[in-house]
Scaffold this motif. Structure first.
Motif, PDB file in Angstrom:
ATOM      1  N   ASN A   1      41.949  51.867  58.720  1.00  0.00           N
ATOM      2  CA  ASN A   1      40.931  50.783  58.433  1.00  0.00           C
ATOM      3  C   ASN A   1      41.161  50.059  57.307  1.00  0.00           C
ATOM      4  O   ASN A   1      41.265  50.665  56.070  1.00  0.00           O
ATOM      5  N   PRO A   2      41.404  48.804  57.378  1.00  0.00           N
ATOM      6  CA  PRO A   2      41.606  47.905  56.236  1.00  0.00           C
ATOM      7  C   PRO A   2      40.623  48.019  55.317  1.00  0.00           C
ATOM      8  O   PRO A   2      39.416  47.902  55.912  1.00  0.00           O
ATOM      9  N   SER A   3      40.556  48.202  54.096  1.00  0.00           N
ATOM     10  CA  SER A   3      39.622  48.298  53.051  1.00  0.00           C
ATOM     11  C   SER A   3      39.674  47.010  52.225  1.00  0.00           C
ATOM     12  O   SER A   3      40.711  46.618  51.752  1.00  0.00           O
ATOM     13  N   PRO A   4      38.577  46.598  51.695  1.00  0.00           N
ATOM     14  CA  PRO A   4      38.570  45.652  50.452  1.00  0.00           C
ATOM     15  C   PRO A   4      39.008  46.019  49.440  1.00  0.00           C
ATOM     16  O   PRO A   4      39.046  47.430  48.846  1.00  0.00           O
ATOM     17  N   CYS A   5      39.270  45.184  48.089  1.00  0.00           N
ATOM     18  CA  CYS A   5      39.544  45.758  46.907  1.00  0.00           C
ATOM     19  C   CYS A   5      38.556  46.492  46.309  1.00  0.00           C
ATOM     20  O   CYS A   5      37.283  46.231  46.267  1.00  0.00           O
ATOM     21  N   PRO A   6      38.870  47.578  45.962  1.00  0.00           N
ATOM     22  CA  PRO A   6      37.898  48.907  45.571  1.00  0.00           C
ATOM     23  C   PRO A   6      37.089  48.434  44.281  1.00  0.00           C
ATOM     24  O   PRO A   6      36.072  48.941  43.908  1.00  0.00           O
ATOM     25  N   LEU A   7      37.765  47.504  43.596  1.00  0.00           N
ATOM     26  CA  LEU A   7      36.723  46.971  42.316  1.00  0.00           C
ATOM     27  C   LEU A   7      35.738  45.922  42.671  1.00  0.00           C
ATOM     28  O   LEU A   7      34.645  46.181  42.128  1.00  0.00           O
ATOM     29  N   CYS A   8      36.229  44.825  43.544  1.00  0.00           N
ATOM     30  CA  CYS A   8      35.156  43.811  43.470  1.00  0.00           C
ATOM     31  C   CYS A   8      34.835  43.496  44.931  1.00  0.00           C
ATOM     32  O   CYS A   8      33.993  42.870  45.302  1.00  0.00           O
ATOM     33  N   GLY A   9      35.486  44.220  46.102  1.00  0.00           N
ATOM     34  CA  GLY A   9      35.053  44.221  47.391  1.00  0.00           C
ATOM     35  C   GLY A   9      35.769  43.003  48.155  1.00  0.00           C
ATOM     36  O   GLY A   9      35.421  42.819  49.225  1.00  0.00           O
ATOM     37  N   LYS A  10      36.278  42.126  47.217  1.00  0.00           N
ATOM     38  CA  LYS A  10      37.071  41.222  47.852  1.00  0.00           C
ATOM     39  C   LYS A  10      38.237  41.454  48.720  1.00  0.00           C
ATOM     40  O   LYS A  10      38.805  42.518  48.393  1.00  0.00           O
TER      41      LYS A  10
ATOM     42  N   CYS B   1      42.865  43.317  44.047  1.00  0.00           N
ATOM     43  CA  CYS B   1      43.100  41.974  44.063  1.00  0.00           C
ATOM     44  C   CYS B   1      43.840  41.419  42.693  1.00  0.00           C
ATOM     45  O   CYS B   1      43.491  42.070  41.746  1.00  0.00           O
ATOM     46  N   THR B   2      44.261  40.031  42.748  1.00  0.00           N
ATOM     47  CA  THR B   2      45.108  39.818  41.485  1.00  0.00           C
ATOM     48  C   THR B   2      43.836  39.539  40.402  1.00  0.00           C
ATOM     49  O   THR B   2      44.369  39.801  39.224  1.00  0.00           O
ATOM     50  N   ASP B   3      42.837  39.175  40.708  1.00  0.00           N
ATOM     51  CA  ASP B   3      41.605  39.093  39.666  1.00  0.00           C
ATOM     52  C   ASP B   3      41.438  40.451  38.770  1.00  0.00           C
ATOM     53  O   ASP B   3      41.341  40.508  37.915  1.00  0.00           O
ATOM     54  N   CYS B   4      41.133  41.499  39.826  1.00  0.00           N
ATOM     55  CA  CYS B   4      41.020  42.806  39.063  1.00  0.00           C
ATOM     56  C   CYS B   4      42.321  43.371  38.537  1.00  0.00           C
ATOM     57  O   CYS B   4      42.018  44.082  37.571  1.00  0.00           O
ATOM     58  N   LEU B   5      43.592  43.033  39.082  1.00  0.00           N
ATOM     59  CA  LEU B   5      44.543  43.689  38.326  1.00  0.00           C
ATOM     60  C   LEU B   5      44.773  43.055  36.912  1.00  0.00           C
ATOM     61  O   LEU B   5      45.154  43.840  36.012  1.00  0.00           O
TER      62      LEU B   5
ATOM     63  N   ALA C   1      36.775  54.045  36.197  1.00  0.00           N
ATOM     64  CA  ALA C   1      35.886  54.034  37.220  1.00  0.00           C
ATOM     65  C   ALA C   1      36.881  54.421  38.442  1.00  0.00           C
ATOM     66  O   ALA C   1      36.310  55.043  39.307  1.00  0.00           O
ATOM     67  N   LEU C   2      38.063  53.852  38.582  1.00  0.00           N
ATOM     68  CA  LEU C   2      38.873  53.892  39.858  1.00  0.00           C
ATOM     69  C   LEU C   2      39.451  55.471  39.627  1.00  0.00           C
ATOM     70  O   LEU C   2      39.404  56.417  40.706  1.00  0.00           O
TER      71      LEU C   2
ATOM     72  N   ALA D   1      45.147  51.074  46.458  1.00  0.00           N
ATOM     73  CA  ALA D   1      44.689  49.966  45.728  1.00  0.00           C
ATOM     74  C   ALA D   1      45.884  49.930  44.692  1.00  0.00           C
ATOM     75  O   ALA D   1      46.036  48.801  44.045  1.00  0.00           O
ATOM     76  N   ILE D   2      46.380  50.802  44.032  1.00  0.00           N
ATOM     77  CA  ILE D   2      47.288  50.785  43.043  1.00  0.00           C
ATOM     78  C   ILE D   2      48.778  50.845  43.410  1.00  0.00           C
ATOM     79  O   ILE D   2      49.690  50.576  42.470  1.00  0.00           O
ATOM     80  N   LEU D   3      48.779  51.001  44.692  1.00  0.00           N
ATOM     81  CA  LEU D   3      50.565  51.007  45.153  1.00  0.00           C
ATOM     82  C   LEU D   3      51.524  49.683  44.806  1.00  0.00           C
ATOM     83  O   LEU D   3      52.583  50.314  44.323  1.00  0.00           O
ATOM     84  N   PRO D   4      50.764  48.644  44.987  1.00  0.00           N
ATOM     85  CA  PRO D   4      51.604  47.514  44.565  1.00  0.00           C
ATOM     86  C   PRO D   4      52.030  47.697  43.244  1.00  0.00           C
ATOM     87  O   PRO D   4      53.243  47.241  42.647  1.00  0.00           O
TER      88      PRO D   4
END
Ligand code: ZN
Ligand code: ZN
Length: 247
Positions: free
Chosen positions: A21-30, A37-41, A98-99, A114-117
């Protein structure tokens, strides 16, 4: 070893749905990749510059000469740790806290994806390493959670760094909570908390855990491995708690 069926089922289902199941960025949902996502990173604070043996950065303290080893912090001068170095790519704080809470306390394994990359681009800090050793939690805590974050992180890092994982340590004493204890009480609590169940003679090991706060557990675990003949022990954690003056 007792199995907590409810927790194990939760972990199994989480891993399964995580895959299909593809899931969105766990912090912002995008984004839809499931990774941060790059913004949250960009929001995750890095540990930069030379660090002490305990992983604390030296801040603005000038180094004695460009080739010399970084100086030790006050605590490490008074009480040198058994491990010879430690490193953490990230500072522990918002939004990483939070993560990690979702990961550890709510069993949300999508956090790993989420943190694998970020993990994949973290270089092996000590190339002469023979194996990674997870810093274990007591079986009662693993039973409640259904998984052991140190072991899972060690497996992820073992894949990234192409090094075997050697679960050499077991936590033989349940240390309920280290909070509110003095350093002396904490050390007494942690003495003999670990037991080595594999031969580690002559090995250069990296202890792996999610967060290093006081470093007391890592100190006790490293001492146990060295007592059993390990050649060198270093510590790698995903994040390091910094004192307010350094954060
Ligand atoms: Zn995001
Ligand atoms: Zn230090």
């Amino acid at each position: 070893m007792p199995v907590n069926l409810k927790a194990a089922t939760k972990v199994y289902c989480s891993t399964f749905f995580n895959r299909i199941n593809p899931s969105p960025c766990p912090l912002c949902g995008k984004s839809e990749s499931g990774a941060l996502c790059t913004d949250c990173l960009r929001l995750l604070a890095r540990v930069t510059g030379p660090v002490c043996r305990c992983g604390l950065p030296h801040g603005d303290t000038p180094l004695p000469s460009p080739d010399s080893l970084p100086p030790l912090c006050g605590r490490c001068i008074r009480q040198p740790p058994a491990f010879s170095a430690s490193q953490s790519p990230l500072q522990y704080g918002f939004p990483l806290d939070a993560l990690i809470t979702r990961y550890k306390h709510k069993g949300d394994l999508t956090v790993e994806r989420a943190i694998l990359p970020l993990l994949a681009e973290t270089p092996l800090p000590w190339p002469d390493t023979d194996a990674l050793c997870p810093l274990p939690v007591h079986w009662r805590r693993r039973w409640r959670r259904g998984f052991d974050q140190g072991a899972r992180l060690a497996n992820l890092m073992g894949d990234c760094w192409q090094r075997p994982v050697l679960p050499a340590l077991v936590r033989q004493r349940h240390t309920p909570s280290q909070q509110g204890l003095t350093r002396h009480q904490r050390q007494r609590n942690l003495r003999q908390a670990f037991r080595c169940q594999h031969s580690v003679t002559g090995l250069r090991l990296i202890l792996v855990d999610d967060v290093m706060t006081t470093g007391s557990s890592a100190r006790a675990a490293a001492q146990c491995l060295l007592d059993q003949g390990a050649k060198d022990v270093r510590v790698w954690t995903l994040a390091r708690t910094l004192p307010p003056s350094l954060a």
